[in-house]
Design a protein around this motif. Sequence first.
Motif, short mmCIF file in Angstrom:
data_model
loop_
_atom_site.label_atom_id
_atom_site.label_comp_id
_atom_site.label_asym_id
_atom_site.label_seq_id
_atom_site.Cartn_x
_atom_site.Cartn_y
_atom_site.Cartn_z
N LEU A 47 -5.68 1.10 -0.10
CA LEU A 47 -4.56 0.46 -0.79
C LEU A 47 -3.25 0.67 -0.04
CD1 LEU A 47 -5.26 1.31 -4.55
CD2 LEU A 47 -5.51 -0.91 -3.43
N GLY A 48 -3.08 1.84 0.53
CA GLY A 48 -1.85 2.13 1.25
C GLY A 48 -1.83 3.56 1.70
N GLU A 49 -1.90 3.78 3.00
CA GLU A 49 -1.94 5.14 3.52
C GLU A 49 -0.57 5.81 3.45
OE1 GLU A 49 -4.44 5.36 7.29
OE2 GLU A 49 -4.30 3.20 6.93
N THR A 81 -1.10 -3.27 7.21
CA THR A 81 -1.24 -3.08 5.75
C THR A 81 -2.03 -4.23 5.14
OG1 THR A 81 0.93 -4.12 5.52
CG2 THR A 81 0.85 -1.71 5.51
N TRP A 92 1.76 -11.18 4.11
CA TRP A 92 0.78 -10.66 3.16
C TRP A 92 -0.22 -11.73 2.76
CZ3 TRP A 92 -0.51 -5.89 1.69
CH2 TRP A 92 0.37 -4.86 2.00
N HIS A 118 6.52 -5.61 -0.37
CA HIS A 118 5.57 -4.56 -0.01
C HIS A 118 4.69 -4.18 -1.20
CE1 HIS A 118 9.10 -3.45 2.82
NE2 HIS A 118 8.31 -4.32 3.41
N GLN A 167 -7.57 4.92 -2.23
CA GLN A 167 -6.13 4.79 -1.98
C GLN A 167 -5.84 4.56 -0.50
OE1 GLN A 167 -3.48 4.48 -4.02
NE2 GLN A 167 -2.26 4.23 -2.16
N ASN A 218 1.99 -2.72 -1.20
CA ASN A 218 1.40 -1.41 -0.99
C ASN A 218 2.27 -0.28 -1.52
OD1 ASN A 218 3.11 -2.29 1.17
ND2 ASN A 218 2.47 -0.53 2.37
N MET A 256 -4.41 -3.94 3.09
CA MET A 256 -4.66 -3.57 1.70
C MET A 256 -6.06 -4.00 1.24
SD MET A 256 -1.82 -4.01 -1.30
CE MET A 256 -1.61 -2.76 -2.54
#
Length: 907
Positions: free
Chosen positions: A529-531, A415, A380, A487, A526, A489, A417
């Motif tokens: 941000l995170g599917e 991810t 991350w 995580h 969104q 997300n 983000m």
Amino acid sequence: MSGADTAEESPGAPGVREVPGSRGVPEPGGTPEPRKPHRPSELTELTELTETHTLPEPHEPSETHEPSETHTLPERPGTAASRRPPALSVVIPAYNEEDRLGPTLDALTRQLAAAGNRWDGWEIVVADDGSTDATREIVTRRRDPRLRLVTSPRNRGKGHALRLGVAASRGRRVLITDADLAVPAGEWERLDEALAEGGAAAVGSRAVPGATFGEPRHPVRELLGGAGNLIVRGTAVRGIRDTQCGFKLFDGEKARAAFAASRLDGWAIDVEVLRHFQRAGWPVAEVPVHWSPRPGSKVRPLDYPRFLRDLLRLWLRGRLPGRPPGRLPGFLPGRLPVPRAADVLACAVFLALAVALHSGRFFDPAHRYLTDSLQDQTQWEWFFAVTADNVAHLRNPLFSDLQGVPDGVNLMANTAMFGLSVPLTPVTLLWGPAVALSLAATLGLAATATAWYRFVLRRLVRRRGAAFTGAALAAFAPPMVSHANAHPNFVVLFMIPLIAERALRLCAGTRVTRDAVVLGLMTAYQVFLGEEALLLAALGMLLFAAAHAAARPRAARAAVRPLLRGLAIAAAVCLTLVVYPLAWQFSGPQSYTHLDHGPGAANTARALFTFAERSLLAGDADRADALSLNRTEQNAFYGWPLLLLALAVTAGLWRRPVVRALAFTAAAAALLSLGPRLRVTPADAGIPGPWAPLAHLPLLESVIAGRVALICAPALGMLLALALDRSANARSRAPRYAVPLAVCLALLPLVPAPLRSEPRAAVPAFFTGGAWQGYVRPGESLVPVPLPDPTAAEALRWQTAAGLGFRMPGGYFNRPYGDGDRSGVYGVPLNWTAGLLMDVRETGVVQVIDDRAREQARRDLAYWRAGALVLVPQPHDGPLRATVDELVGRPGRWVAGVWVWDLHGGG
């Protein structure tokens, strides 16, 4: 009175004092009078489902409500009226009415007495608005126990008086009449017939055919009244010709809800209340009456401009954002209560809890590592760093060639983000990706709890303590704490409550276009941000909608058209913004079709009832590890006390459709999270489950089945909030104490310990000091030994510390498998050299290297465009160094804390 006090309890609520010794209403702190059960109709809004009717907040910040007084005349012991609510409450607003009130009370009493048993009990509530004459004495001198007096310390207007009087009423029907009785009492027969035909309110009217007059109205007043009614119909209440006639009959519960929600103190209170009825979908009938003007009118010339001012306030209130006029049955109207210090305190506590949870890393993120994050924290931080670098250099933010040389990384298919990594670019560039990630995770978790608090307080309950408890569980439930390790997300979910609330507005059918556009914008954000979190939220809302529609079919039929229209508009807005990023994700370089997580990714039934590893009081690391994929994927672990309490809450509040829908949502999500095969323990063979037919559908095939249980967190939180809110309104003390105690006992084992952390190893000076630059030419890569992968990704941190100045093969990200197979995998599939180096790292055994092995290594290094190989001190570094010496054909050199093999022939 505060907004948390309920009209249902108003006779004994704070700020309402009874005459000592009265029998009609209990003393303060006593038990309120029992009321007959009220079954909400199909169109009942959520104020009724929660069975709380809040009294209004002060409509000006500087204004406070003075204590009011309720006087009830003594009754004879055993009087039936003292034991059950009356069928009819007559509410009379009064201000300096000593001349007209007495005859009015006499006429009403005679008329009600003549009705016999028709009303099955009645009461008259006089709401004195700070009179300075003998108005109060006229009431208190009478010895009729059915006559009650509610007083205000000062004059504030008819609206305030009616709000007090209706709140103090107990009748199943509420009749409002002026003190002059300009409409004869017998006219209520017509209004009652309208209610009997299915109406929620019947308003006396002087402007519909059939109305009669005792004598003509004054021309000026008639002109002003007609002009006012035209303005009212054009701005606030449509279809009602005469809103200001002071003779109206209401369904008692709906009247108390509408007046409690009102804010105006003046003559426009009638308009505000009727607008409330229309927007709630409660039928209002306009009934012609006989009207005779009486001398002594309290309407003064200045009241007309004040009335217009209040109409303007109503009109603006309906148009300002954040104050949706529509209401969906089963939910509160969407108006957020006036902010208080308690709200600020709630947000501060959420922030403190988030900081405490992340305290092991929060105060020194550059040198601390979350132990249970595996390699995800490093990954991350790299995502935040490369996004900031792309933004700063105006490069494509959806792709990077810094990992996975020569193919690169599709950041949109990972991810990254962008919804936070892009806005936090300045933080990343100034203080580093570790600080940016720590802030995003910590503040994002607090923001998520705050968003759930706002949603629950706005849509479900009025008591802030109940909303706080529900939001705390939604944001800090054991699965969320597990994901907080690795995580963000699945932790930074503050948009999900906002999306859910906006979808509810669509169901209400007002301002569909505007709400749909906002919903589309929120959904697009969104996506960045995170599917997967958005997909799970959509699944949860679909489950809730299906259950709620089954419980409230009429409401569902009314909501389906505006909802579908709004969703179409929202989808158009959202897709316009995300179509290119999504096309890049699914069809761009290094895109893949799906990820297969294997059977171990689902929950087991036992995991739902067990406590999580990070439980402060009841955690068992070995048991939790045996029941989960890893410590970042403990997606169940709600504990048996909470699940039993949720079952009890569902049974106790089963009559409420919203409770049934929430319970179904939680149960269905838990069942789906068990995966394609239902198992009690991981060793069980299991039986086919409901996830099986969904597991291979597009999008869902990449979802880790166990994560579906995340839906349970907000659903369970809302169930607890409703239970606490209901218990606070209980008529006996037992539930007021028992329910909060049960909630505490159920949540106590779930309180998490801070996430574990440990010191980070220092980055070798070879990377921080810039020594690497002498070994990597433009277009070349630097090859860590062994290559970074999902089990050992520290090289990503070295690359970040070097300012992302070099590229490298391998890495930790999602990509297609290759060779025509577009199935997704974690990391880069190993070629011969990468597999050899990984084997040596894991076994510590030096492999036999021959000429064929050296030739294969040369081909692999050429494929990676390698300028040098680098070995950082680590376990088994001796065998690794010996293996590389054999592959390259010469020994490496010790440079700035690492072993280096220069492939340009320099050593």
